[in-house]
Each structure stands twice: as structure tokens, then as C-alpha cells.
Design an enzyme around this catalytic site. Structure first.
Site, PDB file in Angstrom:
ATOM      1  CB  CYS A  10      -0.934   0.006   1.200  1.00  0.00           C
ATOM      2  SG  CYS A  10      -2.119  -1.353   1.224  1.00  0.00           S
TER       3      CYS A  10
ATOM      4  CG  HIS B 152      -1.539   3.121   4.493  1.00  0.00           C
ATOM      5  ND1 HIS B 152      -1.521   1.846   3.980  1.00  0.00           N
ATOM      6  CD2 HIS B 152      -0.899   3.062   5.690  1.00  0.00           C
ATOM      7  CE1 HIS B 152      -0.897   1.040   4.829  1.00  0.00           C
ATOM      8  NE2 HIS B 152      -0.511   1.763   5.872  1.00  0.00           N
TER       9      HIS B 152
END
Length: 574
Positions: free
Chosen positions: A96, A152
Site C-alpha cells: 500500500c 496511508h
């Protein structure tokens, strides 16, 4: 090569069934579609900077889209891709944070210090504050910028938040994965907190709304309140289809014949996300943006095979440097494309979106030094050759070193125990431990519990630290040519040495107890002060929370209890 078949199937039997003989040029999957003769001609130049909608999905496998032959229904994505340009030589990162950081900065992760793992909730770490981000460059070009979805990229202090990194508005989560309804996220036993934010505030009032729907509705609201005469950039980073596997029941019902429960829920989430993209596209047309818009669709990494995803027929999965971890689904849909309805084999990497989109926006790149991305719009829109000839997948000095790697195996110039991967032309090199290496078919059978039941195990990989593949001729990475072509191995190792000389130190600080949600009102959010250094690691004990925070903490614990209870009830029901 020693191959042990762990089931009744073998690589040969799979080939006989046609599983590994998928033709990359098969017309029904990726072939060009004839241009509509009634299509209106494109003006010689854009009348004004285009509206840009960048859609990023989370953990969607390479196989998990209709036009790659999937059993999952994605009619909207299939249509948008068919009418635009499919990118079939498109690369992302295996996890990610690295993909998101490279999208936002246009730089390889070795140049931002994020080359190891992800940014974890309790780490005092974020995207380096000296980086000028993509939305900041678009703001300079006169764009209104908005982010909806998963960030994130760190949040330990307010300067790290999306609204401080170039976005005018933000609705979404700061951490890596949250409950799709309650927005709770646990980073270990007892370390749980709420994670849905509106701007820089906690969005307590949005709890209970399914995130895929919530994010699509927010995009529509943004478009409705903005003028199509003014350029807009919307970054839609869906939480879908990352775990936990949660979907409205009506979507799961469509896949009731699918025996594997994880695959069934995962498929439902993909189809739900597809309908969300349909609603966003509809809003672009309804509010007058579509004719001057560019829609980019990208996955962030390979699918997680034990959570329902499939990267078939590619090798590997999320978290690996095999093609199944780094080859992404990508396409561009826009009325402004000169050569529509085709497939592009131009080499494209996720870092390329930064210079490409800034150039489309007529922004200024002359004052941005050290970009690793290229402007690939001519390759996408006009079918010209890509300016990119190589991709550094990564160099991670902190990852567990391969047991059998050595400097000697790397011709004395590279320690092959170090995890690294690079693509140069048609060649791909991997060193160290590339990660889980099997080929996993779509898991539709009831007794096919994720990737733990392996069709093939390559035991020679346990004693290897160098692999070489001709990716153009062998996209499934079946034939290791490292021993046959030591000259190519040495050339690519030299390129790794070159890149490693430009790398900055890894930013991976220890977790800090002050990050605990109990000390932030029961929610994940910034905990360090603005006076703390950018790489501050703290080390102090948690500050005593105020009475107000203690009260909210109790509410958070009750919410967590009912979430777990509801999950059990739902799991028994589905």
C-alpha cells in the site's frame, strides 16, 4: 528445477486445461476495439485544463476485472476501459504505502526513505515534508483538489495530513485498513480506534455507512458544488477491496453459487466498487464535467490470494516482487484521448502519473528536481513510444536477507541476499527473497482455502538468490534464465548499484505509545506537536488523558464490542 506437486494438479495438467496458456493478445480479453466512425473528432488542443479523476483501488488482483477473463462482474470498468486505453504493461508497487507515496511524489521509494514495508499507525513517520506533492502542483496550476478514501501516508502530526499536503478537502481514513461500516481499526490487541476523518476532524457522525457508498456519494457532492468551468482534481482512493471482507448482502447474493466464501465476499466487494465508479461517471456527465475530463483507474498492488483475490495467470501475490505483486490493472478513459478504444503495451509505472497529470494541467515541472516518473500522455493518447525503458521495483535493505545470497553471487558488485528487483527493457531481475512464488488460480471451489493449498512449490527457490526473466516472452515467470545469461544479470546488477547510490536512508522509526487512540479521544489521529522534529521518535510514556477523552474511550470500547458481536452474527448469516 525441482517441482513438487502438492495436489492432484500439476503445472502440466494446468497447461492442458488452458490455465497457463492464456493469450495476452486474445481479442476477447485485451484486443483493440474498432473506433466508432460516428465519434466526434477531437479538437487540436484542449480548450482548457481537463478535470482529473484518479481512482485507486486497494488489493484488487490482476485477474479480478472482467476484461482479464474474471468470473467477477465489472461492467462499468470494462466499458470505461474498452472506450479508452487499456494499459497492459503497467506497474505498481507490491504493498500500500509505497504505491501511494510514488503516485503522490513521482519518486521511487528509495528516494523518499519509504523503501521498507508500510507506515504503521503508531510510527512517528509520514511522507517526507520536503516533498512537493502532486495535489500541491495542481493547486499551483489553479486546480481545486479533493481527496476521498484511504491516505496511508502517515499522520503522526498535523503537517502530515492530506489537507496539509495539497488537498483542499478530505474525507477518509488515515490508517491502512478499517471496518467498512464502523471505521474501527485495531493495530494489535487492545490498540483499537476510530478512523474516519472529515478534513482534520474525526467524522463520528458518518459511522455505519458502507465506505464504498460513502466515498462515491462524497465525490458526487463535490462535483455538484463545484463549477465545471474551473479545473478540479479528485483522488478517489477506495478502501475496497482490502480486508476485512465486508459487503452489502445484495451483492453477496449475486455470487451465491461461488463455493469459496472468501472469494464470494471479495467478488461482491469488487462489483460494489464497480457500481460506485458508475455513479461517479454518471455524476461527471450530469454536472457537466465529462467532456473535458480524464479518468485514470489503477490498482495499488497485487491481490491477496488468501483473502479472495486472484492474480492469475501471473506468479505471486500482494507483498511480492513477482509479476502478481507488481503488475497492475490500469486504464485511462477520456474524450480527450486522440486514439481511443485500444490496448497500449507502453511501459508505464505509477510514478509516471505525477509528471503526466501536471503536464496535462499545464502546470510547471521546471522547478521539480529528481522525479523518477515520465510524462506518458503521448504514449497513452497518441500511441507513441513510452519514454520509460526501465523500472526500479525496489531495493529494501531491511527486509530479511536471503539465506543463500552473497556478494560473490553478485559478481562482487551486489549482495544478492538483499531484496531488490529491477526491470530493464524486456528483462527483469530479482535478488534476495522476492516473496511467495506460486501460481494461484481463482479460488472458486469450496475446498480451496486460499493460497495455503499450493498447486506448485518451487523448491529450488529456497537455495537461490538471483532470478532473471524475459518478461516480454515469459510474462508468467516460468523460465529462470539467470544461469544462461550471466551477462544480462551483471548488467542489471550494475543498474541496481547505480540506483542504490542515489538512495536515502530508510525511514522506519519504532512505534510510539503516545499514538494509542485512547489518548486521542478513541480515534486515530496526530499525536506529536508541531515543534517535534520530522523524524521524532519520542519514547515517552503516554500522556494522561483528560476526562473527556476517557469518556470517549469507553464509547470506543463499546463500539468495538458491538462491532465484534455484529461480525459474528453476520458471519453466521452469510
Amino acid at each position: 528445477m525441482a517441482v513438487y506437486a502438492l495436489t492432484g494438479f500439476s503445472l502440466v495438467s494446468l497447461l492442458s486445461f488452458g490455465y497457463l496458456s492464456w493469450d495476452w493478445m486474445k481479442p476477447s480479453l485485451v484486443a483493440d476495439v474498432a473506433t466508432d466512425p460516428m465519434e466526434k473528432p477531437l479538437p487540436p488542443a484542449f480548450a482548457r485544463p481537463p478535470h482529473i479523476i484518479f481512482i485507486l483501488t486497494d488489493d484488487q488482483g490482476y485477474h479480478d476485472i472482467g476484461y482479464h477473463g474474471s468470473d467477477i462482474q465489472t461492467p462499468t470498468l470494462d466499458r470505461l476501459a474498452a472506450e479508452g486505453v487499456k494499459l497492459e504493461n503497467y506497474y505498481i508497487q507490491p504493498i500500500c504505502t509505497p504505491s501511494r507515496s510514488q503516485l503522490i511524489t513521482g519518486r521511487y521509494q528509495i528516494h523518499t526513505g519509504l523503501q521498507h514495508s508500510i507506515i504503521r499507525p503508531r510510527q512517528p513517520n509520514c511522507l517526507p515534508l520536503d516533498q512537493v506533492t502532486l495535489p500541491q502542483k495542481l493547486q499551483e496550476a489553479g486546480y481545486s483538489t479533493h481527496m476521498v478514501g484511504k491516505w496511508h501516508l502517515g499522520f503522526y502530526k498535523k503537517e502530515c495530513l492530506p489537507t496539509r499536503r495539497g488537498f483542499d478537502t478530505f474525507l477518509g481514513s488515515l490508517t491502512g485498513n478499517v471496518d467498512y461500516y464502523t471505521y474501527d481499526n485495531c493495530d494489535g490487541p487492545g490498540v483499537c480506534g476510530y478512523d474516519l476523518h472529515e478534513g482534520e476532524d474525526v467524522a463520528w457522525d458518518q459511522s455505519g455507512k458502507y465506505s464504498t457508498f460513502l466515498y462515491a456519494q462524497r465525490v458526487s457532492k463535490i462535483l455538484a458544488s463545484h463549477s465545471p468551468k474551473e479545473p478540479i482534481f479528485i483522488y478517489v482512493a477506495f478502501q475496497a477491496v482490502h480486508t476485512p471482507l465486508q459487503s452489502p448482502k445484495e451483492y453477496i447474493y449475486r455470487y451465491r453459487s461461488m463455493g469459496n466464501v472468501a472469494r464470494r465476499k471479495y467478488a461482491a466487494m469488487v462489483t460494489c466498487m464497480d457500481e460506485a465508479v458508475k455513479n461517479i461517471t454518471w455524476a461527471l456527465k450530469k454536472y457537466g464535467y465529462y467532456d473535458n475530463s480524464v479518468i485514470v483507474f489503477s490498482t495499488d498492488n497485487g491481490g491477496q490470494t488468501f483473502s479472495g483475490g486472484s492474480n492469475w495467470p501471473l506468479r505471486g501475490r500482494k507483498g511480492t516482487y513477482w509479476e502478481g505483486g507488481v503488475r497492475g490493472i490500469g486504464f485511462v478513459h477520456s474524450p480527450l484521448i486522440k486514439r481511443k478504444r485500444r490496448t497500449s503495451w507502453a511501459l508505464v509505472h505509477i510514478t509516471d502519473w505525477y509528471p503526466t497529470l501536471v503536464s496535462l494541467a499545464r502546470g510547471n515541472l521546471s522547478n521539480v528536481q529528481g522525479l523518477d516518473g515520465y510524462d506518458v500522455w503521448p504514449a497513452i493518447s497518441e500511441g507513441k513510444e513510452s519514454p520509460r525503458t526501465e523500472i526500479l521495483h525496489n531495493i529494501d535493505p531491511l527486509y530479511n536477507h536471503a539465506k543463500y545470497g552473497s556478494l560473490e553471487d553478485g559478481f562482487g558488485i551486489w549482495n544478492t541476499a538483499v531484496q531488490a528487483s529491477i526491470r530493464v527493457g524486456e528483462w527483469k531481475l530479482l535478488t534476495g527473497d522476492p516473496g511467495y512464488s506460486d501460481w494461484i488460480p481463482p479460488q472458486t471451489l469450496t475446498n480451496f482455502p486460499g493460497s495455503w493449498w499450493n498447486l506448485e512449490r518451487l523448491t529450488d527457490g529456497l537455495r537461490k538468490s538471483v532470478w532473471l526473466f524475459n518478461i516480454t516472452a515469459d510474462p508468467y515467470e516460468r523460465y529462470d534464465l539467470s544461469e544462461q545469461r550471466p551477462d544480462v544479470v551483471r548488467t542489471l546488477l550494475t543498474r541496481l548499484v547505480h540506483y542504490n547510490q542515489t538512495a536515502i536512508p530508510v525511514r522506519y522509526p519504532a512505534e510510539n505509545p503516545r499514538a494509542h487512540p485512547d489518548f486521542n479521544g478513541g480515534a486515530w489521529g496526530p499525536w506529536a506537536s508541531e515543534d517535534d522534529g520530522e523524524e521524532w521518535e519520542g519514547g515517552r510514556e503516554p500522556l494522561k488523558s483528560r476526562n473527556k477523552k476517557k469518556k470517549k474511550c469507553k464509547i470506543c470500547k463499546l463500539r468495538s464490542f458491538f462491532r465484534k458481536l455484529n461480525t459474528r452474527l453476520m458471519s453466521n448469516r452469510i
